[in-house]
Design a protein around this motif. Structure first.
Motif, short mmCIF file in Angstrom:
data_model
loop_
_atom_site.label_atom_id
_atom_site.label_comp_id
_atom_site.label_asym_id
_atom_site.label_seq_id
_atom_site.Cartn_x
_atom_site.Cartn_y
_atom_site.Cartn_z
N LEU A 222 0.84 -1.19 0.00
CA LEU A 222 0.00 0.00 0.00
C LEU A 222 0.88 1.25 0.00
CD1 LEU A 222 -2.72 1.47 0.49
CD2 LEU A 222 -2.36 1.08 2.94
N GLU A 280 -1.02 0.21 15.74
CA GLU A 280 -2.26 -0.02 15.01
C GLU A 280 -2.12 0.31 13.53
OE1 GLU A 280 -5.74 1.80 16.71
OE2 GLU A 280 -7.08 0.62 15.44
N ARG A 281 -1.39 1.39 13.24
CA ARG A 281 -1.21 1.80 11.85
C ARG A 281 -0.49 0.72 11.04
NH1 ARG A 281 3.64 4.56 11.45
NH2 ARG A 281 2.89 6.04 12.98
N MET A 283 -0.26 -2.50 11.60
CA MET A 283 -1.16 -3.65 11.44
C MET A 283 -2.18 -3.34 10.33
SD MET A 283 -4.31 -4.98 12.01
CE MET A 283 -5.09 -3.69 12.99
N ALA A 284 -2.74 -2.12 10.39
CA ALA A 284 -3.75 -1.74 9.40
C ALA A 284 -3.14 -1.65 8.00
CB ALA A 284 -4.37 -0.39 9.78
N TRP A 285 -1.86 -1.29 7.94
CA TRP A 285 -1.19 -1.19 6.63
C TRP A 285 -1.14 -2.58 5.97
CZ3 TRP A 285 -0.64 3.80 5.56
CH2 TRP A 285 -0.03 4.15 4.36
N ALA A 287 -3.14 -5.20 6.74
CA ALA A 287 -4.50 -5.68 6.48
C ALA A 287 -5.10 -4.99 5.25
CB ALA A 287 -5.38 -5.44 7.71
N THR A 288 -4.85 -3.69 5.12
CA THR A 288 -5.38 -2.94 3.98
C THR A 288 -4.78 -3.44 2.67
OG1 THR A 288 -5.77 -0.98 5.33
CG2 THR A 288 -5.59 -0.62 2.97
N MET A 291 -6.43 -6.74 1.89
CA MET A 291 -7.83 -6.61 1.48
C MET A 291 -7.92 -6.10 0.05
SD MET A 291 -10.88 -7.19 2.56
CE MET A 291 -12.61 -6.73 2.48
N ALA A 292 -7.09 -5.13 -0.30
CA ALA A 292 -7.10 -4.60 -1.67
C ALA A 292 -6.74 -5.72 -2.65
CB ALA A 292 -6.11 -3.44 -1.79
N ARG A 307 -3.21 -10.00 14.30
CA ARG A 307 -4.49 -9.28 14.25
C ARG A 307 -4.89 -9.02 12.79
NH1 ARG A 307 -9.62 -8.45 15.34
NH2 ARG A 307 -10.26 -6.26 15.16
N LEU A 311 -8.34 -10.28 11.11
CA LEU A 311 -9.27 -9.39 10.40
C LEU A 311 -9.51 -9.86 8.98
CD1 LEU A 311 -7.88 -5.91 11.51
CD2 LEU A 311 -10.22 -6.71 11.89
N ILE A 312 -8.44 -10.28 8.32
CA ILE A 312 -8.56 -10.71 6.92
C ILE A 312 -9.37 -12.00 6.82
CG2 ILE A 312 -7.16 -11.82 5.10
CD1 ILE A 312 -7.39 -8.83 4.72
N LEU B 275 -11.55 -2.46 6.64
CA LEU B 275 -11.44 -3.41 5.53
C LEU B 275 -12.67 -3.38 4.63
CD1 LEU B 275 -9.50 -6.46 6.97
CD2 LEU B 275 -8.69 -4.28 6.09
N VAL B 278 -12.17 -0.45 2.44
CA VAL B 278 -11.17 -0.70 1.39
C VAL B 278 -11.84 -1.38 0.19
CG1 VAL B 278 -9.13 -2.11 0.81
CG2 VAL B 278 -9.18 -0.79 2.93
N GLU B 296 -4.79 6.49 12.44
CA GLU B 296 -4.01 5.31 12.05
C GLU B 296 -4.79 4.38 11.14
OE1 GLU B 296 -3.50 5.92 16.06
OE2 GLU B 296 -5.48 6.34 15.32
N TRP B 304 -4.89 4.09 0.07
CA TRP B 304 -5.45 3.15 -0.91
C TRP B 304 -6.25 3.90 -1.97
CZ3 TRP B 304 -5.51 -0.43 -4.07
CH2 TRP B 304 -6.65 -1.07 -4.54
N ASN B 307 -3.87 5.51 -4.32
CA ASN B 307 -3.30 4.52 -5.24
C ASN B 307 -4.27 4.19 -6.37
OD1 ASN B 307 -1.36 2.35 -2.99
ND2 ASN B 307 -0.96 4.37 -3.80
#
Lengths: 325, 442
Positions: A222, A280-281, A283-285, A287-288, A291-292, A307, A311-312, B275, B278, B296, B304, B307
């Motif tokens: 990402l 958290e950021r 982890m979210a990076w 997961a994002t 997901m994409a 985590r 989530l995924i 998610l 996203v 965060e 995203w 991008n």
């Protein structure tokens, strides 16, 4: 009135690849995992079947991952000195579908471990967990060519997913997969033509191997060109559904490996206040990014943060719900 | 997707009068198809033909605007299913929920403070969704008044009670908010409010069939600035419905669905919500309403979006110039590469991983990669020497050594002559940088 739903008619579907082998099939895995087989674009269940859900592999190293941010390392502190215990924790506590074992120690600049050292580790991990395994070398082709053959031989029949075959260097891995009944990752540098060419080269060595190839289109994190990977994957999957047999393979993405070396994963909130909490950021990076990639057709996600994995997996449950009209 | 020249030709008078400046009507039709002429130039075209041609050449998805002045957000006007065919035009507008039961001023203050800067770009949050969670018209109006006074962001007014919406509009109409939403029971009153105040109107239905019926009724009342909500709230169903709306509008020219869309996340957990969001950005959502206001989580979401909405036909460039990696000082190594973003980020990542504070000069090659730029004379010894000089490198470092990409080793001699610096040829691939740096600089 009723809206006339537009369903695409495709000519073909993605090949189904089986990972792992049970004792009945010549291996020692407790179960096998099927990936691929899609007959529609990602999660458009209304127009075609997605017989197998995408799966998540968690990464295990054979050295202590010194460079991982503390917020990630914390999850593995009790096990990362021991790849077998690490793999077991990923499966039993964090719900990993697969283990991706990375032989970092083989790197000539790190420990230059021998094939024998790596085999010993592989055997311990195979004994510790029942899930199918993905096996990566250290990433340096010259060295990896000397360990992949012996590793494949030592685990004959297990149907490992061996990484990686590249256009410049595919013969060693492909021969090892052929000789000892494993599957392979065919990796191409964000280039659909090279992806195709590589699959043709491998099929020239052995046609049956075509059903044991997983494409690694090379993914970017990402914020670092993720959209290139996204579009290459959409094109590859569209090609596969429209009859291009040399692109009709499931796809794998090394998400953790890309994400966790980026600034967004490690820089603290003190240094970059606008970006928020680092733990958290980061982890979210991951997961994002994952997901994409799922939206573009990713079948196997190789990840690190427990985590993000959780989530995924929950998101995959949601995405797999029927949406037919 | 415009008409072909021949399709246009059928509607022209076929007089070949040349008044339009073209020798024949067919030549004029061809020019129209290529966007090189305007139908106004034809003196004899009939009203019926004008109508037919302008509706046929209208974009498959209507452009709808929310807000006023510099703050206006454009939605829709999309022409593609896949971004690799042609760029998606209008990035998803993100709206954060503010309930009228919240401390509105405090929540807005927190939202207004959210500004994101990454890789030299500013990421913006365009909207707030003011929600009538209380169900009380007076409370809603007070909250909207407070919001109008507090923030310059655009509004989505979320309230299905037409009377409460009317009250809120008396405070916010001048800001041209998006009204959410007309449903099968309130659509006449909501449409009237939207038209009277010149606002875009969201249309909410229980499913695609109901949406079709409702849109047709509202269009018949005379309003066309619509935003569609097919009512789905689960991830899988939203993806299916959004895909259908986009496909039917673009591929089938189904006018009833030729409008921007709006989606709401349903997950309570903020990370799970991220998610969902996203996926919705990937799958054709024009306005995305989220609950989280955590930096965060919003930073990855907006990254995203940035991008996905880049132009796939244009190489993405980073700012040319000097990039400082870590705490670089007078003894730090100096690398140079192009300003093609993929190349630059690979190099930056590897240099960063060496853990040796360094400088990287990204030379302006118009955003193309090392070998392409070299072949095109955009990555030359002269240019690199000039960058060293212009960036004042001689004052920044004590040494006079620069690392160039291995792929352009051939530049070494010329660059040494041009710059007077010692040129070290680096690895061909960025993956070799760590090993290289270890040998050279550690």
């Amino acid at each position: 009135m009723a809206v006339e739903i537009l369903k695409e008619k495709y000519r073909s579907q993605v090949r189904e690849v089986v990972l792992g082998a049970t004792s009945a099939e010549g291996g020692t895995r407790s179960h096998t995992i099927k990936v691929g087989g899609e007959a529609a674009l990602p999660f458009l269940h209304f127009e075609g079947e997605t017989p197998n859900r995408p799966v998540v592999a968690m990464e295990v190293w054979d050295i202590v991952p010194e460079d991982w941010p503390a917020s990630l390392k914390a999850y593995f502190e009790d096990v990362y000195h021991d790849p077998a215990a690490w793999a077991k924790k990923c499966v039993e506590v964090y719900g990993a579908d697969l283990i991706a074992l990375r032989f970092k120690s083989a790197d000539p600049d790190i420990k230059d471990s021998s094939a024998e050292d790596c085999i010993a580790t592989l055997k311990k991990v195979l004994a510790a967990v029942g899930v199918p395994l993905i096996v990566y070398g250290c990433g340096k082709a010259d060295k990896d060519n000397t360990i992949m053959g012996p590793l494949a031989e030592a685990a004959e029949g297990e149907n490992l997913l061996l990484g990686v075959a590249e256009a410049e260097n595919y013969k060693a891995v492909a021969s090892a997969a052929m000789a000892y009944k494993h599957s392979i990752i065919a990796q191409s540098p964000i280039d659909i033509n090279i992806a195709k060419q590589l699959n043709i080269l491998i099929s020239e060595m052995s046609t049956p191997l075509l059903d044991r190839i997983v494409i690694d289109p090379t993914i970017a994190a990402l914020g670092y060109g993720l959209e290139y990977s996204y579009s290459i994957m959409e094109r590859a999957r569209f090609g596969a559904l429209n009859g291009d047999r040399m692109l009709a393979m499931p796809m794998i993405g090394n998400v953790g490996n890309e994400v966790w070396v980026k600034k967004e994963a490690s820089i603290s909130a003190e240094e970059q206040p606008g970006w928020g909490d680092q733990a958290e950021r980061s982890m979210a990076w991951e997961a994002t990014t994952a997901m994409a990639l799922l939206q573009a057709g990713m079948d196997i996600l190789v990840m690190r943060h427990p985590r993000a994995v959780e989530l995924i997996k929950e998101a995959i449950d949601d995405l797999m719900q029927d949406n037919s009209y | 997707m415009g008409l072909t020249g021949l399709e246009i030709f059928k509607h022209l008078p076929k007089t070949n009068c040349k008044a339009c400046g073209f020798p024949t009507c067919l030549a004029f039709a061809m020019a129209l198809a290529n966007g090189k002429a305007s139908l106004d130039a034809c003196p004899d075209v009939s009203e019926a033909a004008k109508e037919a041609l302008s509706s046929a050449s209208a974009p498959p998805i209507r452009l709808v605007k929310v807000g006023t002045g510099d703050n206006v957000v454009e939605l829709g006007d999309e022409t593609e299913i896949f971004r690799h065919d042609k760029r998606f035009n209008h990035p998803t507008a993100v709206a954060i929920v503010v309930n009228d039961t919240d401390d509105v001023a405090a929540r807005l203050e927190a939202i207004d403070a959210l500004t994101f800067e990454r890789v030299g770009q500013q990421y913006k949050l365009e909207m707030v969704a003011l929600v009538n969670a209380s169900g009380d018209a007076g409370k809603f109006k007070t909250a909207v008044e407070a919001a109008v006074a507090k923030t310059a962001k655009n509004f989505v007014l979320v309230c299905e009670d037409a009377a409460a919406m009317e009250g809120a509009l008396s405070a916010a109409a001048a800001r041209k908010p998006l009204l959410y939403a007309a449903n099968k029971d309130n659509y006449e009153k909501m449409t009237q409010l939207a038209m009277a105040n010149g606002c875009a109107l969201a249309v909410k239905a229980a499913n695609l069939d109901e949406l079709e019926t409702l849109v047709e009724k509202i269009v018949a009342l005379g309003h066309k600035d619509l935003v569609l909500d097919p009512g789905s709230r689960t991830t899988s169903k939203v993806i299916a419905d959004m895909t259908q709306i986009r496909r039917l509008a673009v591929r089938k020219k189904f006018r009833t669905f030729g409008y921007p869309t709006i989606a709401f996340t349903s997950k309570e957990d903020e990370q799970a919500e991220l998610l969902q969001a996203v996926a919705y950005i990937a799958k054709y959502t024009s306005v995305l309403v989220v609950k989280t206001a955590k930096k965060e989580l919003l930073l990855p979401l907006l990254s995203w979006r940035a991008n996905l909405f880049t132009d796939p036909q244009k190489p993405v460039a980073v700012e040319p110039g000097l990039h400082v990696i870590g705490d670089a000082g007078p003894d730090s190594p100096v690398y140079c590469t192009t300003n093609f973003s993929l190349t630059y980020y690979l190099v930056e990542g590897e240099v960063d991983a060496t853990r040796i504070p360094s400088y990287i000069i990204s030379v302006d090659t118009g955003g193309i990669s090392v070998l392409t730029a070299y072949a095109d004379n955009k990555f030359t010894a002269e240019k690199i020497a000039k960058a060293i000089k212009d960036l004042g490198m001689e004052d920044k470092v004590k040494h006079r050594k620069i690392v160039i990409p291995g792929a352009v080793a051939v530049l070494k001699g010329k660059l040494e002559d041009e710059s007077g610096w010692e040129v070290i040829v680096g690895p061909r691939e960025s993956s070799g940088i760590q090993k290289f740096a270890k040998a050279q600089f550690a």
